[in-house]
Design a protein around this motif. Structure first.
Motif, PDB file in Angstrom:
ATOM      1  N   ILE A 390       9.892 -75.016 -33.094  1.00 16.48           N
ATOM      2  CA  ILE A 390       9.446 -76.437 -33.665  1.00 16.48           C
ATOM      3  C   ILE A 390       9.051 -77.086 -32.565  1.00 16.48           C
ATOM      4  O   ILE A 390       7.701 -77.667 -32.931  1.00 16.48           O
ATOM      5  N   TYR A 391       9.800 -77.349 -31.827  1.00 19.16           N
ATOM      6  CA  TYR A 391       9.521 -78.227 -30.525  1.00 19.16           C
ATOM      7  C   TYR A 391       8.347 -77.748 -29.978  1.00 19.16           C
ATOM      8  O   TYR A 391       7.175 -78.717 -29.642  1.00 19.16           O
ATOM      9  N   ASN A 392       7.946 -76.613 -29.611  1.00 22.04           N
ATOM     10  CA  ASN A 392       7.011 -75.925 -28.984  1.00 22.04           C
ATOM     11  C   ASN A 392       5.689 -76.284 -29.862  1.00 22.04           C
ATOM     12  O   ASN A 392       4.567 -76.506 -29.169  1.00 22.04           O
ATOM     13  N   LEU A 393       5.741 -75.888 -31.138  1.00 22.69           N
ATOM     14  CA  LEU A 393       4.636 -76.105 -31.917  1.00 22.69           C
ATOM     15  C   LEU A 393       4.121 -77.501 -32.171  1.00 22.69           C
ATOM     16  O   LEU A 393       3.086 -77.762 -32.190  1.00 22.69           O
ATOM     17  N   ALA A 394       5.061 -78.298 -31.966  1.00 18.32           N
ATOM     18  CA  ALA A 394       4.713 -79.729 -32.051  1.00 18.32           C
ATOM     19  C   ALA A 394       3.978 -80.237 -30.911  1.00 18.32           C
ATOM     20  O   ALA A 394       3.185 -81.066 -30.955  1.00 18.32           O
ATOM     21  N   GLU A 395       4.531 -79.617 -29.666  1.00 15.10           N
ATOM     22  CA  GLU A 395       3.748 -80.063 -28.643  1.00 15.10           C
ATOM     23  C   GLU A 395       2.486 -79.589 -28.722  1.00 15.10           C
ATOM     24  O   GLU A 395       1.215 -80.135 -27.972  1.00 15.10           O
ATOM     25  N   LEU A 396       1.904 -78.470 -29.470  1.00 13.26           N
ATOM     26  CA  LEU A 396       0.648 -77.910 -29.532  1.00 13.26           C
ATOM     27  C   LEU A 396      -0.032 -78.449 -30.598  1.00 13.26           C
ATOM     28  O   LEU A 396      -1.235 -78.101 -30.892  1.00 13.26           O
ATOM     29  N   ASN A 397       0.560 -79.512 -31.542  1.00 12.21           N
ATOM     30  CA  ASN A 397      -0.224 -79.983 -32.347  1.00 12.21           C
ATOM     31  C   ASN A 397      -0.749 -79.020 -33.734  1.00 12.21           C
ATOM     32  O   ASN A 397      -1.499 -79.174 -34.188  1.00 12.21           O
ATOM     33  N   LYS A 398      -0.010 -77.788 -33.690  1.00 10.14           N
ATOM     34  CA  LYS A 398      -0.014 -76.832 -34.729  1.00 10.14           C
ATOM     35  C   LYS A 398       0.799 -77.201 -36.108  1.00 10.14           C
ATOM     36  O   LYS A 398       1.574 -76.709 -36.394  1.00 10.14           O
ATOM     37  N   THR A 399       0.129 -78.258 -36.956  1.00  7.18           N
ATOM     38  CA  THR A 399       0.938 -78.400 -38.153  1.00  7.18           C
ATOM     39  C   THR A 399       0.980 -77.474 -39.182  1.00  7.18           C
ATOM     40  O   THR A 399       2.106 -77.356 -39.873  1.00  7.18           O
ATOM     41  N   ASP A 400      -0.150 -76.717 -39.170  1.00  3.53           N
ATOM     42  CA  ASP A 400      -0.365 -75.754 -40.095  1.00  3.53           C
ATOM     43  C   ASP A 400       1.009 -74.596 -39.858  1.00  3.53           C
ATOM     44  O   ASP A 400       1.598 -73.971 -40.863  1.00  3.53           O
ATOM     45  N   LEU A 401       0.983 -74.465 -38.781  1.00  2.74           N
ATOM     46  CA  LEU A 401       1.973 -73.459 -38.099  1.00  2.74           C
ATOM     47  C   LEU A 401       3.395 -73.900 -38.246  1.00  2.74           C
ATOM     48  O   LEU A 401       4.356 -73.290 -38.617  1.00  2.74           O
ATOM     49  N   ILE A 402       3.419 -75.149 -38.206  1.00  4.46           N
ATOM     50  CA  ILE A 402       5.005 -75.925 -38.448  1.00  4.46           C
ATOM     51  C   ILE A 402       5.190 -75.708 -39.872  1.00  4.46           C
ATOM     52  O   ILE A 402       6.549 -75.238 -40.200  1.00  4.46           O
TER      53      ILE A 402
END
Length: 581
Positions: A390-402
């Motif tokens: 979750i932290y890595n996806l948040a770093e990439l701003n991928k809200t849909d993937l989150i």
């Protein structure tokens, strides 16, 4: 002049009676010493038995403290986190809950606690055998005692006696590397409970004594509660010492030292109780020569009926018990004494029978509890990985993937809440693995692929929950490399390759970097431990859970993949041949 007949009779009488009385007098003193020695030895043996039981309790408590300090990750986080942080709060709550949960396994412990010197904060369980007011008092005493100790004293590996503000207990303190002190508190009175069953007469008493001879428990013998009173303890080679008290009474003091705590278990036995039967034996010594011949024949007949026959029955019953026949019972004795002996024998046989059942049930409960504990240990392992993703996806701003990953995580936790059972179906376990791998695929969409297959007929076979996930995690953590070729994980459930219908196999294979030869040998031998920090905790956990649930029936095998990668095979008995509990 010749002596008169009267004189000769008197001289003859004294010639016979004086040595006899001298012999009786010597016999009297000898009998008293024998009684003292036997009572001293008997009580010393009993005290040694109780001491060993108490020492066993102390060793178990001490081992628990060291395991708690070394293995509890929440304790480490609690010590390292800032007091105002959320990590500090949640780790503190988990540490306290863990202590409360573990205290059930230690019935002789009154309190388990963790004290942070920097925050002057003491976390503890509830006080066993006391209310909230008692807990508050004990907390104050503990803080005061710890504050009075130097660092060298706190690091001493020994139990210590606390006698302060009306509290009397022994404590074991284990400092951590993060500023806390973990310990247990046991009331002296709680340790005294087994000693209260000793038969010491109305004036006798069992008690604890410090190594310098100071009584630690309240004494009922007058003069022992005076301030500054110290008793002369017998040496290790002595069975007892004699004490003369202020009430003009003589006592035998028998004691034995604890091997782990600075105290002695002791009993005070009044001599008046021990020697009150000796005069009867002395009179019997005069009567037996006079009436011995007359009662010899009657005695032999009575001996056969009143003693030998009941004794043979008792010996026969003891032999049957020795052979394992715990249903053996003796008939009522023909005399009161043998009636008591037979009743005691029957009670003992019943207690041994009940104890055997109780021990067997306790072993089952312990094994189930350990299985549950090992199963739960895996959950934080995955939770840490999920938070990292979750932290890595948040770093990439991928809200849909989150959002998508959060959905998969919710499925995971729904699965975890169902693991209160020891087994789940293969189909359910594989659905959970698919959810987990889709979470990982969200992180590496260009590099990670996976395949999951279940041979027909194996969907409803049972296996321990979360038994496959550690190998999938290890494949991603240790075998994954980003290259031109997709990293592929294949998970399959199929019948055993040797066509044994009683088993099926689960394989986890990948085309990653593989395992070094020396590490593969180590994994095949099972030379891994729970305290490894290199990713082997999950493997150790799986091996241990398989052993607990299936004994030697289940197998775990590691191989090199072709042309590369790693293959892990679990050979598991089918549910029709193995009870899942």
């Amino acid at each position: 002049m010749r002596a008169s007949l009267r004189t000769k009779l008197i001289i003859g009488f004294f010639a016979v009676t004086v040595p006899l009385f001298a012999l009786l007098l010597y016999n009297n003193f000898y009998a008293m010493n024998v009684v003292r020695e036997e009572v001293g030895q008997s009580n010393k043996n009993l005290l040694s038995m109780y001491r060993n039981e108490i020492d066993r309790t102390l060793v178990e408590s001490e081992s628990y403290l060291y395991n708690f300090v070394v293995l509890n990750e929440d304790l480490r986080r609690y010590g390292k986190s800032q007091p105002s942080s959320a990590a500090y709060f949640f780790s503190k709550v988990r540490v306290q809950n863990k202590m409360i949960q573990d205290m059930v396994n230690y019935p002789n412990v009154n309190l388990v606690f963790t004290y942070g010197k920097a925050e002057d904060e003491l976390l503890s369980t509830s006080f066993r055998g006391g209310d909230a007011a008692r807990l508050e008092t004990v907390t104050k005493v503990l803080k005061s005692y710890i504050a009075s100790q130097s660092d060298a004293q706190l690091h001493e590996k020994s139990w210590k006696v606390i006698k302060q503000d009306g509290e009397l207990a022994i404590v074991r303190l284990v400092p951590t590397d993060y500023g806390q002190i973990v310990g247990v508190w046991t009331d002296i009175d709680k340790l005294m409970v087994p000693l209260s069953y000793l038969e010491l007469g109305k004036q006798g008493q069992a008690m604890f004594i410090a190594r310098d001879g100071t009584p630690l428990t309240t004494a009922y013998v007058r003069g022992l509660n005076t301030a500054g009173t110290k008793l002369s303890l017998p040496s290790e080679n002595e069975r007892y010492t004699r004490l003369h008290m202020a009430d003009q009474s003589d006592y035998l003091l028998v004691s034995t030292a604890s091997k782990f705590a600075p105290l002695h278990l002791a009993v005070l036995v009044p001599e008046s109780t021990l020697l009150q039967q000796l005069p009867y034996f002395q009179r019997l010594f005069f009567i037996i020569p006079l009436f011995g011949l007359a009662v010899l024949v009657i005695y032999l007949l009575l001996l056969q009926r009143a003693l030998l026959k009941p004794m043979y029955e008792l010996i026969k019953g003891m032999r049957q018990i020795k052979r394992g026949d715990l249903e053996t019972r003796l008939m009522a004795g023909s005399t009161r004494e043998f009636g008591i002996i037979n009743d005691t024998f029957n009670d003992m046989a019943s207690q041994v029978h009940d104890l055997k059942i109780h021990v067997y049930e306790e072993q089952i409960r312990t094994q189930r509890a350990e299985l549950k504990h090992l199963q739960v240990q895996i959950n934080p392992h995955f939770l840490l990985n999920a938070i990292n993703i979750i932290y890595n996806l948040a770093e990439l701003n991928k809200t849909d993937l989150i959002k998508k990953m959060s959905t998969h995580i919710s499925k995971y936790f729904r699965f975890v809440t169902r693991t209160n059972l020891n087994s789940v179906s293969v189909n359910t376990e594989f659905e959970h693995l698919q959810s987990y791998l889709e979470i990982q695929q969200l992180r590496f969409p260009q590099y990670l692929r996976f395949e999951i297959n279940i041979s027909p007929g194996l969907e409803k076979e049972m296996l321990p929950p979360l038994i496959i996930q550690p190998f999938v995690e290890n494949a991603i953590v240790h075998g994954f490399e980003m290259g031109p070729e997709h990293f592929t994980i294949r998970i399959a459930a199929k019948p055993a390759t040797n066509e044994d219908a009683a088993y099926y196999e689960v394989t986890i294979s990948d085309n990653g970097v593989g395992i070094a030869d020396d590490q593969l040998v180590e994994l095949q031998r099972g030379d891994i431990h729970a305290d490894f920090e290199d990713g082997h905790l999950g493997i150790w956990n799986v091996r241990h859970r398989l052993k607990l649930q299936y004994g030697t029936s289940a197998e775990l095998k590691f191989e090199h993949g072709e042309p590369k990668g790693t293959v892990v095979t679990l050979r598991i008995p089918c549910s029709t041949t193995t009870s899942t509990g």
